[in-house]
Design an enzyme around this catalytic site. Structure first.
Site, PDB file in Angstrom:
ATOM      1  N   TYR A   1      -8.090  -6.969   4.163  1.00 13.32           N
ATOM      2  CA  TYR A   1      -8.728  -5.662   4.037  1.00 13.32           C
ATOM      3  C   TYR A   1      -9.487  -5.539   2.723  1.00 13.32           C
ATOM      4  O   TYR A   1     -10.576  -4.970   2.661  1.00 13.32           O
ATOM      5  CB  TYR A   1      -7.661  -4.569   4.146  1.00 13.32           C
ATOM      6  CG  TYR A   1      -8.165  -3.182   3.835  1.00 13.32           C
ATOM      7  CD1 TYR A   1      -9.049  -2.532   4.699  1.00 13.32           C
ATOM      8  CD2 TYR A   1      -7.746  -2.508   2.691  1.00 13.32           C
ATOM      9  CE1 TYR A   1      -9.508  -1.254   4.412  1.00 13.32           C
ATOM     10  CE2 TYR A   1      -8.199  -1.232   2.400  1.00 13.32           C
ATOM     11  CZ  TYR A   1      -9.075  -0.613   3.267  1.00 13.32           C
ATOM     12  OH  TYR A   1      -9.533   0.650   2.985  1.00 13.32           O
ATOM     13  N   LYS A   2      -8.940  -6.107   1.653  1.00 11.48           N
ATOM     14  CA  LYS A   2      -9.573  -6.027   0.340  1.00 11.48           C
ATOM     15  C   LYS A   2     -10.584  -7.144   0.107  1.00 11.48           C
ATOM     16  O   LYS A   2     -11.169  -7.239  -0.977  1.00 11.48           O
ATOM     17  CB  LYS A   2      -8.505  -6.026  -0.755  1.00 11.48           C
ATOM     18  CG  LYS A   2      -7.649  -4.758  -0.752  1.00 11.48           C
ATOM     19  CD  LYS A   2      -6.630  -4.747  -1.880  1.00 11.48           C
ATOM     20  CE  LYS A   2      -5.813  -3.447  -1.872  1.00 11.48           C
ATOM     21  NZ  LYS A   2      -6.610  -2.263  -2.234  1.00 11.48           N
TER      22      LYS A   2
ATOM     23  N   TYR B   1       0.826  -1.194   0.000  1.00 13.40           N
ATOM     24  CA  TYR B   1       0.000   0.000   0.000  1.00 13.40           C
ATOM     25  C   TYR B   1       0.866   1.252   0.000  1.00 13.40           C
ATOM     26  O   TYR B   1       1.837   1.346   0.742  1.00 13.40           O
ATOM     27  CB  TYR B   1      -0.932   0.025   1.214  1.00 13.40           C
ATOM     28  CG  TYR B   1      -1.962   1.132   1.117  1.00 13.40           C
ATOM     29  CD1 TYR B   1      -3.193   0.905   0.523  1.00 13.40           C
ATOM     30  CD2 TYR B   1      -1.680   2.405   1.590  1.00 13.40           C
ATOM     31  CE1 TYR B   1      -4.130   1.912   0.418  1.00 13.40           C
ATOM     32  CE2 TYR B   1      -2.614   3.425   1.484  1.00 13.40           C
ATOM     33  CZ  TYR B   1      -3.842   3.171   0.898  1.00 13.40           C
ATOM     34  OH  TYR B   1      -4.761   4.190   0.784  1.00 13.40           O
TER      35      TYR B   1
ATOM     36  N   ARG C   1      -4.644   9.474  -8.237  1.00 13.09           N
ATOM     37  CA  ARG C   1      -4.020   8.227  -7.841  1.00 13.09           C
ATOM     38  C   ARG C   1      -4.937   7.078  -8.249  1.00 13.09           C
ATOM     39  O   ARG C   1      -6.132   7.275  -8.480  1.00 13.09           O
ATOM     40  CB  ARG C   1      -3.738   8.171  -6.340  1.00 13.09           C
ATOM     41  CG  ARG C   1      -4.968   8.080  -5.475  1.00 13.09           C
ATOM     42  CD  ARG C   1      -4.628   8.087  -3.987  1.00 13.09           C
ATOM     43  NE  ARG C   1      -3.896   6.892  -3.580  1.00 13.09           N
ATOM     44  CZ  ARG C   1      -4.455   5.808  -3.068  1.00 13.09           C
ATOM     45  NH1 ARG C   1      -5.775   5.744  -2.904  1.00 13.09           N
ATOM     46  NH2 ARG C   1      -3.729   4.771  -2.695  1.00 13.09           N
TER      47      ARG C   1
END
Length: 339
Positions: free
Chosen positions: A317-318, A38, A224
């Protein structure tokens, strides 16, 4: 680029969604390396012709589909659009920005005529033709933010800047990746990013990112890419609708992964609004099935390595952990050692 809209798509229930050859070719593959960690990865929003970065706001073949989905979602849950009273000037700022950019960049589909405060807006794909007085909400019969957000491809948050922080005080969020505007509305920058692993306990990253965003200037936007994965071409994966899509993660197998699993990439655009000084945070989401993505051999090989080696906290988390094993097995066919 002339946009040809697909009129027969559906992004819920019985899914019918397809990317054209052009859409596949311009898909924003988000991995520059074989591994992923990340990062903030912000860059100036400079134009890159014939890509999704050509204009500030990208409109593509799924525009009508996504606007219809937004309308259906708002009918069921009006709280997907929230505008706090002090964000009225920012709402008009956003409306002006969208109308100017859409009409300039896609004149075959959007037209804007201005005579002082008397404006005439035409959105041909959605059959909208309206005369209104800029700054007068009664002339629109709807809040200006909601009016233009219903015509804007991508989710929108307007961030009010005050007391050295950014606050999510307005938003139109009908296609979020497992979060809720109703929960996050009014939160500060640090509060709504707290769940992100490897950032939640690193205040230095937050502070640098926030300082950078606070100093974005008018006319100098930044952008981004962010990514996750979605089962089926479902745009609305909000916290409120988890009961409709959460169980689909357990349905992925080595046989159906290419069809069911979709890479979901967000182009996040951050321009400063000139009059209100609010910061626009737009989230333009692109979906592609792995069957389509893996037609590009380089993408297929790299995606296998990224997902295989993804740190567990990020995979969790994803939302990938539940189907990660069959996904990696399916992707491995594209990353075999040379004979």
């Amino acid at each position: 680029m002339t946009v040809q809209f697909n009129p027969n798509e559906n992004m819920h229930d019985q899914f019918h969604y397809q990317n054209s050859e052009e859409a596949i070719a311009r898909f924003p593959f988000p991995f520059p390396e074989d591994s992923y960690m990340y990062s903030v990865n912000i860059e100036p929003a400079s134009s890159k012709p014939n890509t999704i970065f050509e204009h500030w706001f990208d409109v593509d073949e799924h525009y009508v589909t996504e606007m219809n989905e937004r309308r259906l979602i708002l009918e069921k849950d009006p709280k997907r659009c929230i505008v706090m009273p002090h964000m009225r000037q920012a709402s008009w700022d956003f409306l002006e920005m969208v109308m100017l950019h859409y009409s300039e960049n896609y004149p075959e589909h959007f037209q804007l005529q201005r005579d002082g405060l008397n404006w005439h807006w035409i959105n041909q794909p959605l059959n909208i033709d309206v005369h209104f007085i800029f700054g007068d909400a009664e002339s629109l019969d709807i809040d200006p933010f909601e009016f233009i957000s219903r015509q804007f491809q991508g989710d929108v948050a307007l961030l009010d800047q005050r007391d050295g922080d950014l606050f999510m005080d307005a938003g139109m969020i009908t296609g979020p990746a497992d979060w809720s505007l109703n929960f996050d509305a009014g939160m500060s920058f640090k509060q709504w990013h707290a769940p992100v692993p490897q950032l939640a306990h690193n205040l230095g990253v937050f502070e640098r990112a926030l300082k950078f965003l606070l100093n974005i200037q008018v006319g100098q936007p930044y952008r981004r890419l962010n990514w996750t994965m979605t089962i089926n071409p479902r745009m609305d994966t909000s916290s409120e609708t988890y009961h409709l899509w959460g169980h689909e993660r357990a349905m992925v197998t080595t046989e159906n992964a290419g069809e069911m699993v979709h890479l979901r990439v967000e182009l996040q655009m951050m321009p400063r609004l000139a009059i209100s000084n609010a910061l626009l945070f737009s989230i333009r989401t692109y979906l592609i099935s792995l069957n389509d993505l893996c037609r590009n051999p380089a993408w297929a090989k790299r995606l296998h390595r990224v997902i295989r080696d993804l740190p567990d906290p990020i995979a969790e988390y994803k939302g990938i952990n539940e189907y990660r094993e069959p996904l990696v097995q399916w992707l491995s066919q594209f990353d075999q050692p040379e004979a």
